[in-house]
Design a protein around this motif. Structure first.
Motif, PDB file in Angstrom:
ATOM      1  N   GLU A 165      26.174 -26.009  56.542  1.00  0.00           N
ATOM      2  CA  GLU A 165      26.101 -24.560  56.753  1.00  0.00           C
ATOM      3  C   GLU A 165      25.559 -23.792  55.547  1.00  0.00           C
ATOM      4  N   LEU A 166      25.949 -24.211  54.340  1.00  0.00           N
ATOM      5  CA  LEU A 166      25.691 -23.428  53.139  1.00  0.00           C
ATOM      6  C   LEU A 166      25.111 -24.277  52.018  1.00  0.00           C
ATOM      7  N   SER A 167      24.418 -23.589  51.126  1.00  0.00           N
ATOM      8  CA  SER A 167      23.989 -24.185  49.871  1.00  0.00           C
ATOM      9  C   SER A 167      24.269 -23.182  48.765  1.00  0.00           C
ATOM     10  N   ILE A 168      24.978 -23.614  47.713  1.00  0.00           N
ATOM     11  CA  ILE A 168      25.215 -22.748  46.566  1.00  0.00           C
ATOM     12  C   ILE A 168      24.764 -23.468  45.305  1.00  0.00           C
ATOM     13  N   VAL A 169      24.322 -22.697  44.326  1.00  0.00           N
ATOM     14  CA  VAL A 169      23.871 -23.250  43.049  1.00  0.00           C
ATOM     15  C   VAL A 169      24.589 -22.516  41.931  1.00  0.00           C
ATOM     16  N   ILE A 170      25.121 -23.275  40.974  1.00  0.00           N
ATOM     17  CA  ILE A 170      25.909 -22.738  39.867  1.00  0.00           C
ATOM     18  C   ILE A 170      25.326 -23.253  38.557  1.00  0.00           C
ATOM     19  N   ILE A 171      25.281 -22.383  37.537  1.00  0.00           N
ATOM     20  CA  ILE A 171      24.904 -22.793  36.188  1.00  0.00           C
ATOM     21  C   ILE A 171      26.140 -22.682  35.295  1.00  0.00           C
ATOM     22  N   PRO A 172      26.872 -23.778  35.078  1.00  0.00           N
ATOM     23  CA  PRO A 172      28.092 -23.691  34.259  1.00  0.00           C
ATOM     24  C   PRO A 172      27.841 -23.173  32.852  1.00  0.00           C
ATOM     25  N   GLY A 173      26.721 -23.571  32.241  1.00  0.00           N
ATOM     26  CA  GLY A 173      26.445 -23.175  30.870  1.00  0.00           C
ATOM     27  C   GLY A 173      26.059 -21.728  30.705  1.00  0.00           C
ATOM     28  N   PHE A 174      25.847 -21.031  31.805  1.00  0.00           N
ATOM     29  CA  PHE A 174      25.479 -19.627  31.759  1.00  0.00           C
ATOM     30  C   PHE A 174      26.522 -18.814  32.504  1.00  0.00           C
ATOM     31  N   GLY A 175      27.717 -18.742  31.910  1.00  0.00           N
ATOM     32  CA  GLY A 175      28.787 -17.916  32.447  1.00  0.00           C
ATOM     33  C   GLY A 175      29.394 -18.423  33.740  1.00  0.00           C
ATOM     34  N   GLY A 176      29.151 -19.715  34.086  1.00  0.00           N
ATOM     35  CA  GLY A 176      29.627 -20.207  35.378  1.00  0.00           C
ATOM     36  C   GLY A 176      29.022 -19.437  36.530  1.00  0.00           C
ATOM     37  N   LYS A 177      27.830 -18.861  36.319  1.00  0.00           N
ATOM     38  CA  LYS A 177      27.198 -17.961  37.282  1.00  0.00           C
ATOM     39  C   LYS A 177      26.703 -18.725  38.506  1.00  0.00           C
ATOM     40  N   MET A 178      27.008 -18.202  39.699  1.00  0.00           N
ATOM     41  CA  MET A 178      26.410 -18.690  40.938  1.00  0.00           C
ATOM     42  C   MET A 178      25.093 -17.947  41.120  1.00  0.00           C
TER      43      MET A 178
END
Length: 327
Positions: free
Chosen positions: A25-38
């Motif tokens: 249903e979904l796809s999400i992308v997260i950058i942990p090294g940049f504020g844990g930003k989605m």
């Protein structure tokens, strides 16, 4: 659910891990090294990216410094504000702390650990001694987030937590708010004639009944207006955003015993105030306190507090559905 780890090069000498979680249903992308930003929240059926993307590619970013103002190109995606939102002074252990714009977390590098059904991310405070974690799972068209904040201080301290999802918008999209919201409290507006901090405005005619603007609907960027508003304490912890073109709703659900307020950020070409290039976005922000200033929240008595050597937990769900829902 499948997960995938990739790396992108940053300024030719830094590498940031990019975490992609997906199911049918979904796809999400997260950058942990940049504020844990989605940086991506996409429905696979319609291919709709619900989050605002920056004007430059993420791999061209430089890492923000602690205390930096939250401005473009960083003003995109979904991150967390803690222990405040707007810059604020806060007296703690005999010192007056300068708590930075949009809090301590968005400039931090977060640790992460993949788990069977999702990912756990965590980081630590700078001026307060705490560990802040979020555990993210995908379940069909739903994203379940559990937050955990552990204090290592020997004194209590006050805080504001606010979800901070900046959304991709088009004119005519619609906010879906609980019926109980008939008035809102003003935090800030790009037009000083709207009012002052703490003023109460009718919703959705925040410019008065003489105006024909219904702020339940996304306005054109040519309005050149931005405003941050808050609900009163809510009984119904739901708020949604309907994308007219794709006929999909993004819904935020939260427990009002733990997260009693909703912040609403409407940015229709009215911010940043000191630059020619303006932003076009909105944010629905379940939050623990109001207004954005921690010092003001303490004056209003709306702040939250954590006791020494203790843990607080709360949850939020985000779901995507077809059609326009009714709360």
């Amino acid at each position: 659910m499948n997960s995938d780890i990739k790396s992108i090069e940053q300024n030719k000498h830094q590498a940031l891990s990019v975490i992609e979680l997906e199911n049918e249903e979904l796809s999400i992308v997260i950058i942990p090294g940049f504020g844990g930003k989605m940086i991506k929240l996409e429905s696979k059926q319609g291919g709709t990216q619900f989050l605002k993307e920056p004007a430059v590619d993420y791999d061209l970013y430089s890492q923000p410094n602690y205390g930096e103002d939250f401005l473009p190109p960083y003003a995109a995606g979904f991150d967390e504000c803690f222990p405040n939102v707007s810059p604020s002074k806060y007296e703690f252990k005999g010192e007056v702390l300068e708590v930075p714009d949009h809090g301590e977390l968005w400039t931090k590098s977060w640790n992460y650990e993949e788990q069977e059904n999702g990912i756990s991310l965590w980081t630590h405070g700078e001026q307060f001694n705490y560990r802040f974690a979020k555990h993210i799972e995908l379940d069909g068209p739903n994203i379940h987030i559990v937050y955990e904040m552990e204090s290592f201080e020997e004194m209590p301290f006050d805080y504001i937590w606010s979800a901070h999802p900046l959304l991709d918008i088009e004119e005519g999209d619609q906010l879906i708010l609980p019926d109980e919201i008939s008035e809102v409290v003003l935090n800030w507006a790009s037009d000083s004639n709207v009012g002052d901090l703490g003023d109460r405005l009718g919703w959705p005619k925040i410019l008065g009944n003489s105006s024909n603007i219904d702020f339940n609907y996304v306005q054109n960027e040519s309005l050149e207006f931005a405003v941050k508003l808050f609900s009163d304490r809510l009984a119904n912890g739901k708020a949604g955003f309907y994308k007219q073109q794709t006929d999909e709703t993004l819904l935020f659900s939260f427990d009002t015993e733990q997260v009693p307020f909703l912040g609403v950020w409407l940015c229709y070409g009215g911010w940043p105030v000191d630059t020619k290039e303006k932003e076009y976005t909105l944010a629905l922000e379940p939050c623990s306190a109001r207004p954005d200033s921690l010092a003001e929240a303490c004056k209003w008595g709306d702040q939250q507090q954590i006791f020494p050597l203790s843990i607080k937990c709360w949850e939020m769900d985000i779901s995507v559905s077809n059609g326009k829902i009714h709360l």
